[in-house]
Design an enzyme around this catalytic site. Structure first.
Site, PDB file in Angstrom:
ATOM      1  N   CYS A 131     -30.243  58.714 -68.085  1.00  0.00           N
ATOM      2  CA  CYS A 131     -31.570  58.753 -68.704  1.00  0.00           C
ATOM      3  C   CYS A 131     -32.495  59.637 -67.865  1.00  0.00           C
ATOM      4  CB  CYS A 131     -32.126  57.335 -68.881  1.00  0.00           C
ATOM      5  SG  CYS A 131     -32.065  56.349 -67.389  1.00  0.00           S
ATOM      6  N   ASN A 195     -21.178  57.865 -71.204  1.00  0.00           N
ATOM      7  CA  ASN A 195     -22.278  57.708 -72.136  1.00  0.00           C
ATOM      8  C   ASN A 195     -22.100  58.748 -73.252  1.00  0.00           C
ATOM      9  OD1 ASN A 195     -24.839  56.939 -73.209  1.00  0.00           O
ATOM     10  ND2 ASN A 195     -25.426  56.282 -71.147  1.00  0.00           N
ATOM     11  N   GLY A 248     -15.404  56.099 -78.388  1.00  0.00           N
ATOM     12  CA  GLY A 248     -14.590  56.223 -79.598  1.00  0.00           C
ATOM     13  C   GLY A 248     -13.454  55.243 -79.743  1.00  0.00           C
TER      14      GLY A 248
HETATM   15  C1  LIG Z   1     -26.812  53.174 -81.088  1.00  0.00           C
HETATM   16  C2  LIG Z   1     -26.377  53.355 -79.668  1.00  0.00           C
HETATM   17  C3  LIG Z   1     -27.173  52.875 -78.638  1.00  0.00           C
HETATM   18  C4  LIG Z   1     -26.761  53.014 -77.294  1.00  0.00           C
HETATM   19  N1  LIG Z   1     -27.556  52.524 -76.305  1.00  0.00           N
HETATM   20  C5  LIG Z   1     -27.129  52.601 -75.007  1.00  0.00           C
HETATM   21  C6  LIG Z   1     -27.891  52.028 -73.950  1.00  0.00           C
HETATM   22  O1  LIG Z   1     -28.933  51.383 -74.158  1.00  0.00           O
HETATM   23  N2  LIG Z   1     -27.434  52.172 -72.676  1.00  0.00           N
HETATM   24  C7  LIG Z   1     -26.269  52.814 -72.383  1.00  0.00           C
HETATM   25  O2  LIG Z   1     -25.888  52.910 -71.215  1.00  0.00           O
HETATM   26  N3  LIG Z   1     -25.501  53.352 -73.373  1.00  0.00           N
HETATM   27  C8  LIG Z   1     -25.913  53.265 -74.665  1.00  0.00           C
HETATM   28  N4  LIG Z   1     -25.118  53.784 -75.661  1.00  0.00           N
HETATM   29  C9  LIG Z   1     -23.842  54.433 -75.326  1.00  0.00           C
HETATM   30  C10 LIG Z   1     -22.653  53.486 -75.495  1.00  0.00           C
HETATM   31  O3  LIG Z   1     -22.766  52.372 -74.640  1.00  0.00           O
HETATM   32  C11 LIG Z   1     -21.317  54.217 -75.200  1.00  0.00           C
HETATM   33  O4  LIG Z   1     -21.331  54.679 -73.868  1.00  0.00           O
HETATM   34  C12 LIG Z   1     -21.079  55.413 -76.120  1.00  0.00           C
HETATM   35  O5  LIG Z   1     -21.610  55.199 -77.402  1.00  0.00           O
HETATM   36  C13 LIG Z   1     -19.591  55.761 -76.239  1.00  0.00           C
HETATM   37  O6  LIG Z   1     -18.832  54.682 -76.757  1.00  0.00           O
HETATM   38  P1  LIG Z   1     -18.526  54.496 -78.345  1.00  0.00           P
HETATM   39  O7  LIG Z   1     -18.034  55.821 -78.860  1.00  0.00           O
HETATM   40  O8  LIG Z   1     -17.516  53.403 -78.432  1.00  0.00           O
HETATM   41  O9  LIG Z   1     -19.829  54.122 -78.991  1.00  0.00           O
HETATM   42  C14 LIG Z   1     -25.525  53.660 -77.000  1.00  0.00           C
HETATM   43  C15 LIG Z   1     -24.719  54.124 -78.049  1.00  0.00           C
HETATM   44  C16 LIG Z   1     -25.114  53.980 -79.377  1.00  0.00           C
HETATM   45  C17 LIG Z   1     -24.214  54.499 -80.469  1.00  0.00           C
END
Ligand SMILES: Cc1cc2nc3c(=O)[nH]c(=O)nc-3n(C[C@H](O)[C@H](O)[C@H](O)COP(=O)(O)O)c2cc1C
Length: 314
Positions: A131, A195, A248
């Site tokens: 961030c 992330n 993913g």
């Molecule tokens: C809607 C949304 C909100 C997210 N908010 C956060 C967050 O508050 N803090 C964080 O570290 N990662 C956040 N992420 C990232 C996820 O934790 C993760 O690292 C990323 O989406 C990859 O995994 P995935 O493809 O399974 O979603 C967010 C992802 C999405 C899609």
């Protein structure tokens, strides 16, 4: 055959290696309508900040091929409401809580960490350094090794010595192993990888960006190879540092890929939006896939795809 699914993230032992991903299941309450959240390895909560925040302009979501772009930002209730409402709920329901924290400065991260000190409901702290740093013209902490190390070192010193501190990194850097090493040297007990990737979508009718905030974070199956590459590279560079892998994951086979690449546990994020059962289904599928391949424990699979690992084992 039963598989020993326990796993370790630093000093923390979890009953199994499947967790939620920060920001994709709030503080777990919604998921409890679908399954018992205490059955997961842990619930990773939405990144919490010092004060309540309303997030970025709408629209904040766009579908993309095999993925999703979001610009939710760090919307949320703030640490006071989190400690009052969310953390006790998780503890009452027997769920282990990995608390994700986010700040705009090192001091904010430290203040959040102090608020968590000694709280027995906190199993681990995940430090979301993907961030913007308000003191560095908005440059993302995790894009700069010294800024990343400063935050992680300060959080590690401020945290309860019994609580593992994981740094969550962005893949949007030239060499993720440099950032990983800086965090490890600063005292990180492990890393959460990855992330979202910074992306953009254009609405051709309006001839403008789809998202109100212009850019957003790309997640979902589209980023899985990038996430696996990051886990692989970091495990290769720092084989003894535990990794919580994500990006993913939709199936047990996906989760197995992350373990083989070097992750000790995985988080399931975007998949829950289409299928709220996804984390528990991934857990059962992973156990089945491990058994099918003759593994007696999940930890035996960790890093197994690395050539040096195969050499050590044979
Ligand atoms: C809607 C949304 C909100 C997210 N908010 C956060 C967050 O508050 N803090 C964080 O570290 N990662 C956040 N992420 C990232 C996820 O934790 C993760 O690292 C990323 O989406 C990859 O995994 P995935 O493809 O399974 O979603 C967010 C992802 C999405 C899609």
């Amino acid at each position: 055959m039963t598989v020993d699914m326990t796993t370790r993230l630093g000093s923390l032992t979890l009953p199994n290696p499947v967790l939620t991903a920060s920001g994709c299941a709030a503080a777990g309450r919604e998921l409890s309508h679908y399954f018992d959240v205490s059955e997961l390895g842990a619930v990773v909560t939405k990144s919490i900040q010092l004060r309540a925040r309303s997030g970025r302009p709408t629209p904040r979501m766009a579908e993309t091929p095999s993925g999703m772009l979001n610009s939710i930002g760090l919307q949320g209730p703030g640490i006071d409401a989190f400690l009052r409402d969310d953390l006790p709920w998780l503890a009452q329901h027997g769920a282990r809580a990995v608390v994700s924290i986010a700040g705009g400065s090192t001091d904010e991260f430290v203040s959040l960490t102090r608020r968590l000190y000694g709280n027995r409901a906190v199993a681990m702290i995940e430090v979301n350094i993907s961030c913007p740093n308000v003191e560095m013209r908005g440059e993302v902490f995790a894009c700069d090794p010294s800024a990343a190390a400063r935050v992680i070192g300060a959080v590690r010193r401020a945290a309860d010595p019994h609580t593992p501190v994981f740094a969550k990194l962005t893949p949007d850097v030239t060499d993720i192993t440099l950032i990983a090493r800086a965090c490890a040297d600063a005292g990180a007990d492990g890393l959460s990888l990855i992330n979202t990737l910074l992306g953009l979508e254009i609405d051709v009718d309006r001839m403008a960006p789809v998202l109100g905030g212009v850019t957003g974070g790309l997640s979902g199956p589209a980023i899985r190879p990038v996430a696996l590459r990051c886990v692989w590279q970091v495990h290769e560079a720092l084989p003894h540092l535990p990794i919580l892998g994500m990006g993913g994951i939709r199936t047990g086979l996906d989760a197995l890929r992350f373990l083989l690449a070097g992750a000790s546990a995985v988080s399931v994020g975007t998949a829950v939006f289409g299928d709220p059962d996804a984390p528990i289904r991934v857990l059962h599928e992973l156990e089945h896939e491990l058994a099918e391949r003759g593994f007696v424990s999940a930890s035996e699979a960790v890093g197994r795809a690395h050539p040096h690992h195969a050499m050590v084992r044979s």
